[in-house]
Enzyme design. Structure first.
Site, short mmCIF file in Angstrom:
data_model
loop_
_atom_site.label_atom_id
_atom_site.label_comp_id
_atom_site.label_asym_id
_atom_site.label_seq_id
_atom_site.Cartn_x
_atom_site.Cartn_y
_atom_site.Cartn_z
N THR A 118 -5.28 6.77 -5.62
CA THR A 118 -5.36 6.97 -4.17
C THR A 118 -4.48 8.12 -3.72
O THR A 118 -4.88 8.94 -2.90
CB THR A 118 -4.97 5.68 -3.43
N GLU A 144 0.82 -1.20 0.00
CA GLU A 144 0.00 0.00 0.00
C GLU A 144 0.86 1.26 0.00
O GLU A 144 0.49 2.28 -0.61
CB GLU A 144 -0.93 0.00 1.22
#
Length: 310
Positions: free
Chosen positions: A180, A128
């Site tokens: 993101t 991530e």
């Protein structure tokens, strides 16, 4: 055993009011990944789907977690990862998390499961970080644990599984990309105290609604006064989709992760399908290509579907 094939599920992060702390796994869609144990150090990444995924493992969301795992093992072994990605990058339903979680669960299985679920989340967080520049576990945790998870803390890692009633999830993915990292950049750096208090109430209410099987409380708590008002501007048709889906019977919903996907929760399949029809009608009228899914909560997380000795 030196080869394993897994299904790694899509996930919905935030669950409207729980930015970076709440997430749930979905039964559809999912990535298929094959991981092979090598008798030499290193990580090899191969993509079968045509998406431009980085071949450099340190820059790949599946590769970076394995590099961290191998460093902790300190053994002369490596892994080859072959990814058939069905969760489109930038879709807002946990594409990077599916790669990161799938890789570490498969590798751990090949090693005889020396690491706990919490350890695997810790490794997968490096994926991530590659994707967004930030370690956040609201997609990773449900992908590995299954179901709905609460990330009480990242440092130190503290993950709580939350029971939930049977819910149907309808997702629409408008065919645009919202990265993101970009969606984080536009967020406000300061929040009014009155907004924070309202948000805390919604988070507590949502968790209580899940635990108590209280559908009305779940619906009332699916409200975000901090993140959604900013991020929704990146998603064409968002306000109309949310309003019309609630009119169609959905309990509520909102942006999935950082978007552009939108999810709605329903008590029964018929309502979830009507919500899908509503979503399709809106995006067809807007003239924006889209994909939809009607699914349920995945209670298992990453699933081993085949293993073999080469």
């Amino acid at each position: 055993m030196n080869k394993v094939t897994i299904q790694s599920p899509a996930t919905v992060a935030n669950l409207v009011c729980g930015f970076d702390i709440l997430g749930m796994a979905l039964d559809q869609p999912y990535d298929i990944m094959e991981v092979r144990k090598l008798d030499k150090p290193g990580v090899i990444i191969t993509s079968l789907d045509g998406f431009p995924l980085p071949a450099d493992p340190a820059k790949n969301t599946a590769g970076a977690p394995l590099i961290e795992m191998l460093a902790e093992l300190d053994q002369p072994i490596g892994f080859e990862v072959i990814i058939n990605k069905q969760i489109k990058p930038g879709s807002g339903i946990g594409s990077s998390a599916a790669s990161a979680a799938g890789a570490v669960v498969a590798a751990n299985h090949l090693l005889g499961n020396p690491f706990s679920k919490e350890d695997m989340v810790r490794f997968a967080l490096f994926g991530e970080k590659v994707a967004s520049g930030v370690k956040h576990a609201d997609n990773i945790a449900p992908c590995i644990y299954g179901g709905i998870t609460l990330i009480r803390s990242i440092f130190p890692l503290d993950i709580v599984s939350i029971p939930a009633p049977r819910l149907y999830v309808t997702v629409v993915h408008p065919q645009i990309e919202v990265r993101t990292s970009d969606a984080r950049q536009i967020l406000r750096k300061q929040v009014l105290l009155k907004d924070a208090i309202r948000q805390w109430g919604n988070i507590a209410g949502l968790v209580a609604g899940f635990v108590k099987n209280d559908y009305d409380l779940i619906g009332r708590s699916l409200e975000d006064v901090i993140i959604e008002p900013v991020r929704s501007m990146l998603i064409p048709g968002f306000d109309e989709v949310k309003a019309k889906c609630k009119e169609a019977g959905a309990l509520g919903g909102g942006i999935s992760g950082s978007g552009p996907s939108i999810f709605m929760l329903s008590k029964d399949l018929a309502t979830a399908q009507q919500v899908e029809t509503t979503m399709k009608a809106i995006y067809t009228r807007i003239g924006l290509d889209h994909h939809t899914y009607v699914t349920t909560i995945n209670q298992q997380g990453v699933k081993i579907i085949e293993h073999a000795i080469l």
